[in-house]
Design a protein around this motif. Structure first.
Motif, short mmCIF file in Angstrom:
data_model
loop_
_atom_site.label_atom_id
_atom_site.label_comp_id
_atom_site.label_asym_id
_atom_site.label_seq_id
_atom_site.Cartn_x
_atom_site.Cartn_y
_atom_site.Cartn_z
N ASP A 63 0.82 -1.34 -0.17
CA ASP A 63 0.12 0.01 -0.29
C ASP A 63 0.61 1.33 0.18
O ASP A 63 0.61 2.35 0.17
CB ASP A 63 -0.81 0.12 1.40
CG ASP A 63 -0.16 0.04 2.67
OD1 ASP A 63 1.06 0.02 2.53
OD2 ASP A 63 -1.15 0.18 3.44
N PHE A 83 -4.81 -0.58 -5.15
CA PHE A 83 -4.44 0.07 -6.43
C PHE A 83 -5.36 0.05 -7.48
O PHE A 83 -4.86 -0.69 -8.58
CB PHE A 83 -3.50 0.21 -6.05
CG PHE A 83 -1.92 0.93 -5.15
CD1 PHE A 83 -2.43 2.06 -5.60
CD2 PHE A 83 -1.43 0.54 -4.76
CE1 PHE A 83 -1.69 3.06 -4.09
CE2 PHE A 83 -0.42 1.13 -3.35
CZ PHE A 83 -0.79 2.38 -3.52
N TRP A 114 3.76 -1.45 -7.66
CA TRP A 114 2.94 -3.43 -8.46
C TRP A 114 3.24 -2.73 -9.97
O TRP A 114 3.22 -4.39 -10.39
CB TRP A 114 1.56 -2.76 -7.97
CG TRP A 114 1.20 -2.63 -7.09
CD1 TRP A 114 0.74 -1.97 -5.29
CD2 TRP A 114 0.01 -4.17 -6.47
NE1 TRP A 114 0.43 -2.77 -4.45
CE2 TRP A 114 0.01 -3.65 -5.06
CE3 TRP A 114 0.01 -5.12 -7.31
CZ2 TRP A 114 -0.85 -4.58 -4.67
CZ3 TRP A 114 -0.31 -6.18 -6.59
CH2 TRP A 114 -0.79 -5.75 -5.01
N TYR A 162 -7.97 7.14 0.16
CA TYR A 162 -6.19 6.87 -0.90
C TYR A 162 -6.03 7.01 -2.35
O TYR A 162 -5.78 6.28 -3.32
CB TYR A 162 -5.31 5.87 -0.05
CG TYR A 162 -5.00 5.67 1.71
CD1 TYR A 162 -3.60 6.63 1.22
CD2 TYR A 162 -5.24 5.59 2.26
CE1 TYR A 162 -3.14 6.94 2.90
CE2 TYR A 162 -4.97 5.75 3.73
CZ TYR A 162 -4.57 6.71 3.80
OH TYR A 162 -3.62 7.07 4.91
N ARG A 193 1.48 2.77 -5.86
CA ARG A 193 0.98 2.48 -7.19
C ARG A 193 2.75 1.52 -8.20
O ARG A 193 2.34 0.75 -8.13
CB ARG A 193 0.11 3.39 -7.50
CG ARG A 193 -0.35 3.21 -9.10
CD ARG A 193 -1.41 3.84 -9.67
NE ARG A 193 -2.60 4.35 -8.69
CZ ARG A 193 -3.73 4.14 -8.32
NH1 ARG A 193 -3.98 2.84 -9.15
NH2 ARG A 193 -4.51 4.62 -7.94
#
Ligand SMILES: [Zn+2]
Ligand SMILES: [Zn+2]
Length: 252
Positions: free
Chosen positions: A131, A174, A137, A209, A134
């Motif tokens: 977390d 995300f 990832w 978020y 982004r």
């Protein structure tokens, strides 16, 4: 009774005046009980536990910004607040970052203290802070990360260290989803929570978020309810104005 079962002090102060402002906000939004906590990464006693993620430069930079303080500051604050009478019930606990490899160490540290509740949360999957960014990832095996996230969650539940499982599907933050069906996983987690007598939470925090809706995925919520797992509403507030946020949209 309306509980907000996950309220951080985070950037606030460990003072009665700060708690009074939190209570004022709770009263405004119909919350009658707040569970006040902070992350374990905020406290020096837990520093050895985070060694495991500091091997990675991104994690190390993240952790080194935290400037941990002694847990006694939080405990003394809790003891002082407990002496007062408030129109809202105030409980004190921790949100503990769970690492499978550090379970014995966590058990030893946590055994020294007596909290009203302990929330166990998975924030790292084998060193990946899912977390935190982004961009991190990019190129990751999403199916593998989901499998490991829920394996670690199973270990967390079986550790019997915690009263509640924090934000049990935060990995979706995300909006990366696996190619396989999650229903079986949700069933397994729900039945383990029930078997181990642990609660969980319907947490609205991800919306802050950028996640599109508050709380658990509808499928997970339905399965947890069918299994009879205790579910608490939770704002994951890091600021006073977020206490009780979107509770009208959180079913339990
Ligand atoms: Zn968390
Ligand atoms: Zn939290």
């Amino acid at each position: 009774m309306m509980i907000d079962a996950h309220v951080h002090i985070e950037f606030g102060e460990y003072t009665p005046a700060y708690i009074e402002k939190m209570i004022e906000r709770a009263c405004e939004c119909g919350v009658t009980e707040i569970w006040v906590l902070d992350h374990t990464h905020k406290f020096v006693e837990f520093k050895p536990v985070y060694e495991i993620i500091r091997a990675d430069a991104f994690n190390r930079a993240w952790y080194d910004r935290k400037r941990p303080i002694p847990l006694s500051e939080f405990l003394d604050f809790a003891a002082a607040i407990r002496k007062n009478q408030y129109p809202v019930t105030v409980k004190f606990g921790l949100e503990v970052c769970y690492f499978e490899e550090k379970e014995a160490q966590l058990r030893e540290i946590l055994s020294r203290y007596d909290f009203d509740f302990l929330i166990g949360s998975v924030h790292f999957i084998d060193g990946f802070g899912f977390d935190l960014s982004r961009e991190n990832w990019e190129g990751k095996d999403v199916d593998h990360l989901y499998r490991r996230y829920y394996e670690i969650t199973e270990s967390l539940i079986k550790s019997k260290l915690f009263t509640s499982l924090g934000h049990p599907d935060a990995i979706k933050l995300f909006e990366k989803y696996p190619d396989y069906e999650l229903t079986g996983t949700y069933r397994r987690i729900a039945s383990l929570l029930k078997e181990y007598g642990m609660a969980t939470e319907n947490n609205s925090g991800l919306v802050r978020y950028g996640f599109p809706y508050p709380g658990l995925s509808p499928d997970f919520l339905r399965i947890l309810k069918a299994e009879g797992v205790t579910i608490h509403r939770a704002s994951d507030a890091h600021k006073i104005e977020d206490i009780g946020r979107l509770f009208e949209r959180l079913e339990i």
